[in-house]
Design a protein around this motif. Structure first.
Motif, PDB file in Angstrom:
ATOM      1  N   GLN A   8     -42.627  76.684  16.211  1.00  0.00           N
ATOM      2  CA  GLN A   8     -43.815  76.372  16.998  1.00  0.00           C
ATOM      3  C   GLN A   8     -43.511  76.567  18.474  1.00  0.00           C
ATOM      4  N   PHE A   9     -44.453  77.215  19.167  1.00  0.00           N
ATOM      5  CA  PHE A   9     -44.256  77.480  20.593  1.00  0.00           C
ATOM      6  C   PHE A   9     -45.622  77.721  21.212  1.00  0.00           C
ATOM      7  N   GLY A  10     -45.979  76.936  22.221  1.00  0.00           N
ATOM      8  CA  GLY A  10     -47.278  77.051  22.851  1.00  0.00           C
ATOM      9  C   GLY A  10     -48.373  76.440  22.002  1.00  0.00           C
ATOM     10  N   SER A  11     -49.600  76.497  22.497  1.00  0.00           N
ATOM     11  CA  SER A  11     -50.745  75.950  21.759  1.00  0.00           C
ATOM     12  C   SER A  11     -52.010  76.715  22.135  1.00  0.00           C
ATOM     13  N   TYR A  12     -52.954  76.743  21.182  1.00  0.00           N
ATOM     14  CA  TYR A  12     -54.174  77.519  21.357  1.00  0.00           C
ATOM     15  C   TYR A  12     -55.204  77.009  20.359  1.00  0.00           C
ATOM     16  N   PRO A  13     -56.506  77.010  20.674  1.00  0.00           N
ATOM     17  CA  PRO A  13     -57.511  76.592  19.690  1.00  0.00           C
ATOM     18  C   PRO A  13     -57.447  77.468  18.443  1.00  0.00           C
ATOM     19  N   GLN A  14     -57.421  76.829  17.274  1.00  0.00           N
ATOM     20  CA  GLN A  14     -57.251  77.604  16.042  1.00  0.00           C
ATOM     21  C   GLN A  14     -58.121  77.132  14.883  1.00  0.00           C
ATOM     22  N   SER A  15     -58.056  75.853  14.529  1.00  0.00           N
ATOM     23  CA  SER A  15     -58.697  75.412  13.290  1.00  0.00           C
ATOM     24  C   SER A  15     -60.134  74.945  13.457  1.00  0.00           C
ATOM     25  N   ASN A  16     -60.515  74.554  14.665  1.00  0.00           N
ATOM     26  CA  ASN A  16     -61.864  74.040  14.885  1.00  0.00           C
ATOM     27  C   ASN A  16     -62.622  74.952  15.842  1.00  0.00           C
ATOM     28  N   PRO A  17     -63.537  75.770  15.315  1.00  0.00           N
ATOM     29  CA  PRO A  17     -64.246  76.705  16.183  1.00  0.00           C
ATOM     30  C   PRO A  17     -65.287  76.052  17.084  1.00  0.00           C
ATOM     31  N   TYR A  18     -65.523  74.770  16.880  1.00  0.00           N
ATOM     32  CA  TYR A  18     -66.565  74.089  17.647  1.00  0.00           C
ATOM     33  C   TYR A  18     -66.000  73.176  18.729  1.00  0.00           C
ATOM     34  N   SER A  19     -64.712  73.271  18.965  1.00  0.00           N
ATOM     35  CA  SER A  19     -64.108  72.524  20.058  1.00  0.00           C
ATOM     36  C   SER A  19     -63.087  73.417  20.749  1.00  0.00           C
ATOM     37  N   ASN A  20     -62.623  72.988  21.882  1.00  0.00           N
ATOM     38  CA  ASN A  20     -61.638  73.775  22.624  1.00  0.00           C
ATOM     39  C   ASN A  20     -60.273  73.093  22.576  1.00  0.00           C
ATOM     40  N   VAL A  21     -60.020  72.350  21.500  1.00  0.00           N
ATOM     41  CA  VAL A  21     -58.770  71.617  21.370  1.00  0.00           C
ATOM     42  C   VAL A  21     -57.658  72.569  20.943  1.00  0.00           C
ATOM     43  N   SER A  22     -56.584  72.602  21.704  1.00  0.00           N
ATOM     44  CA  SER A  22     -55.451  73.476  21.386  1.00  0.00           C
ATOM     45  C   SER A  22     -54.535  72.825  20.362  1.00  0.00           C
ATOM     46  N   GLU A  23     -53.955  73.666  19.514  1.00  0.00           N
ATOM     47  CA  GLU A  23     -53.020  73.208  18.481  1.00  0.00           C
ATOM     48  C   GLU A  23     -51.757  74.057  18.557  1.00  0.00           C
ATOM     49  N   PRO A  24     -50.622  73.530  18.114  1.00  0.00           N
ATOM     50  CA  PRO A  24     -49.373  74.307  18.177  1.00  0.00           C
ATOM     51  C   PRO A  24     -49.497  75.664  17.481  1.00  0.00           C
ATOM     52  N   ILE A  25     -48.965  76.681  18.113  1.00  0.00           N
ATOM     53  CA  ILE A  25     -48.974  78.031  17.537  1.00  0.00           C
ATOM     54  C   ILE A  25     -47.703  78.235  16.724  1.00  0.00           C
ATOM     55  N   GLU A  26     -47.849  78.752  15.519  1.00  0.00           N
ATOM     56  CA  GLU A  26     -46.684  79.092  14.688  1.00  0.00           C
ATOM     57  C   GLU A  26     -46.334  80.565  14.884  1.00  0.00           C
ATOM     58  N   TRP A  27     -45.028  80.824  14.989  1.00  0.00           N
ATOM     59  CA  TRP A  27     -44.512  82.172  15.199  1.00  0.00           C
ATOM     60  C   TRP A  27     -43.470  82.509  14.153  1.00  0.00           C
ATOM     61  N   LEU A  28     -43.514  83.734  13.670  1.00  0.00           N
ATOM     62  CA  LEU A  28     -42.492  84.259  12.780  1.00  0.00           C
ATOM     63  C   LEU A  28     -41.404  84.909  13.627  1.00  0.00           C
ATOM     64  N   VAL A  29     -40.161  84.527  13.405  1.00  0.00           N
ATOM     65  CA  VAL A  29     -39.045  85.134  14.123  1.00  0.00           C
ATOM     66  C   VAL A  29     -38.699  86.460  13.436  1.00  0.00           C
ATOM     67  N   LEU A  30     -38.909  87.569  14.131  1.00  0.00           N
ATOM     68  CA  LEU A  30     -38.630  88.888  13.558  1.00  0.00           C
ATOM     69  C   LEU A  30     -37.177  89.307  13.737  1.00  0.00           C
ATOM     70  N   ALA A  31     -36.557  88.884  14.851  1.00  0.00           N
ATOM     71  CA  ALA A  31     -35.173  89.286  15.124  1.00  0.00           C
ATOM     72  C   ALA A  31     -34.584  88.353  16.168  1.00  0.00           C
ATOM     73  N   VAL A  32     -33.267  88.189  16.102  1.00  0.00           N
ATOM     74  CA  VAL A  32     -32.526  87.457  17.123  1.00  0.00           C
ATOM     75  C   VAL A  32     -31.337  88.323  17.511  1.00  0.00           C
ATOM     76  N   GLU A  33     -31.253  88.640  18.811  1.00  0.00           N
ATOM     77  CA  GLU A  33     -30.163  89.505  19.275  1.00  0.00           C
ATOM     78  C   GLU A  33     -29.930  89.299  20.768  1.00  0.00           C
ATOM     79  N   ASP A  34     -28.682  89.322  21.163  1.00  0.00           N
ATOM     80  CA  ASP A  34     -28.301  89.247  22.579  1.00  0.00           C
ATOM     81  C   ASP A  34     -28.936  88.056  23.297  1.00  0.00           C
TER      82      ASP A  34
END
Length: 196
Positions: A8-34
C-alpha cells in the motif's frame, strides 16, 4: 520488498463513487533492483482518455501523462510520499507492429507502462488483467461483465498518430481502435520508488 508483493502506498478515491474519500492504493511490485522498486497499480484506478483531442499526440504531449504527473501525483501522495517516488528517464520507442513513430525520452515520476515493459514484467496475459475501481466505473470505464476486468492504457503508440496502445480485458496488447467516441479506458499508473 520483492517482486509479486502487493504493498500500500498513497491514497485515492476508489470504492465509493459518491464521495471524495481517499483509500489506500494497492500496488503490485513488478521488480526490485539497485535499491528501487517498480510498482504497478493493482487496479485500474480511474477513467482517463489518452488525449483529450483527436490530434496527433505521443506520450510526451498526451493528456494521460499530464494527469499522471500532476493530477494523480498531487491527489494521491503526500509531500513525504512524493519524495520517495523517483524521477525516471523513460524510453518511448515507436510501435514496430504498425511502424508508428514514438517520441523523445521523457522524465516522469508516474507513467503508463510501454509495450516493452509490459512484455518484460508481465509476459503472461493472465497477469495483466485488472478490475476497475468503482470510481473509475462511475466515471465511465468499461468493464467486461463476466470478469470485471477493464481496458488500460500503455504509453506506446498504436496504429497511427492519434491512437495509443492498450491492454484489453483479456490481457492482449491492442492498438487498432481509435480513442474517439469511446472514452472508456483507464489509467493503471506505474512508478519507480526507493525500496526500503
Amino acid at each position: 520488498m520483492k517482486a509479486n508483493d502487493v504493498i500500500q502506498f498513497g491514497s485515492y478515491p476508489q470504492s465509493n463513487p459518491y464521495s471524495n474519500v481517499s483509500e489506500p492504493i494497492e500496488w503490485l511490485v513488478l521488480a526490485v533492483e539497485d535499491g528501487k522498486a517498480l510498482l504497478l497499480c493493482k487496479n485500474c484506478i480511474d477513467n482517463i482518455r489518452y488525449h483529450n483531442e483527436l490530434v496527433p499526440s505521443t506520450w510526451e504531449s498526451c493528456t494521460l501523462r499530464k494527469w499522471c504527473n500532476e493530477t494523480f501525483l498531487n491527489a494521491a501522495f503526500s509531500a513525504e510520499e512524493q519524495a520517495k517516488i523517483l524521477e525516471t528517464r523513460l524510453s518511448n520507442p515507436g510501435n514496430q507492429q504498425f511502424n508508428t513513430a514514438g517520441c523523445e525520452d521523457t522524465s516522469d515520476k508516474v507513467f503508463a507502462l510501454s509495450i516493452d515493459e509490459l512484455e518484460r514484467y508481465l509476459p503472461n496475459k493472465k497477469d495483466r488483467l485488472a478490475p476497475a475501481t468503482e470510481v473509475a466505473k462511475n466515471h465511465g470505464a468499461y468493464v467486461y461483465p463476466d470478469t470485471g476486468n477493464a481496458i488500460w492504457w500503455l504509453r506506446s503508440p498504436g496504429c497511427n498518430e492519434i491512437n495509443a496502445s492498450r491492454v484489453s480485458v483479456g490481457g492482449s496488447v491492442c492498438g487498432l481502435i481509435y480513442d474517439d467516441a469511446r472514452p472508456h479506458r483507464t489509467a493503471r499508473p506505474a512508478m519507480w520508488i526507493k525500496a526500503e
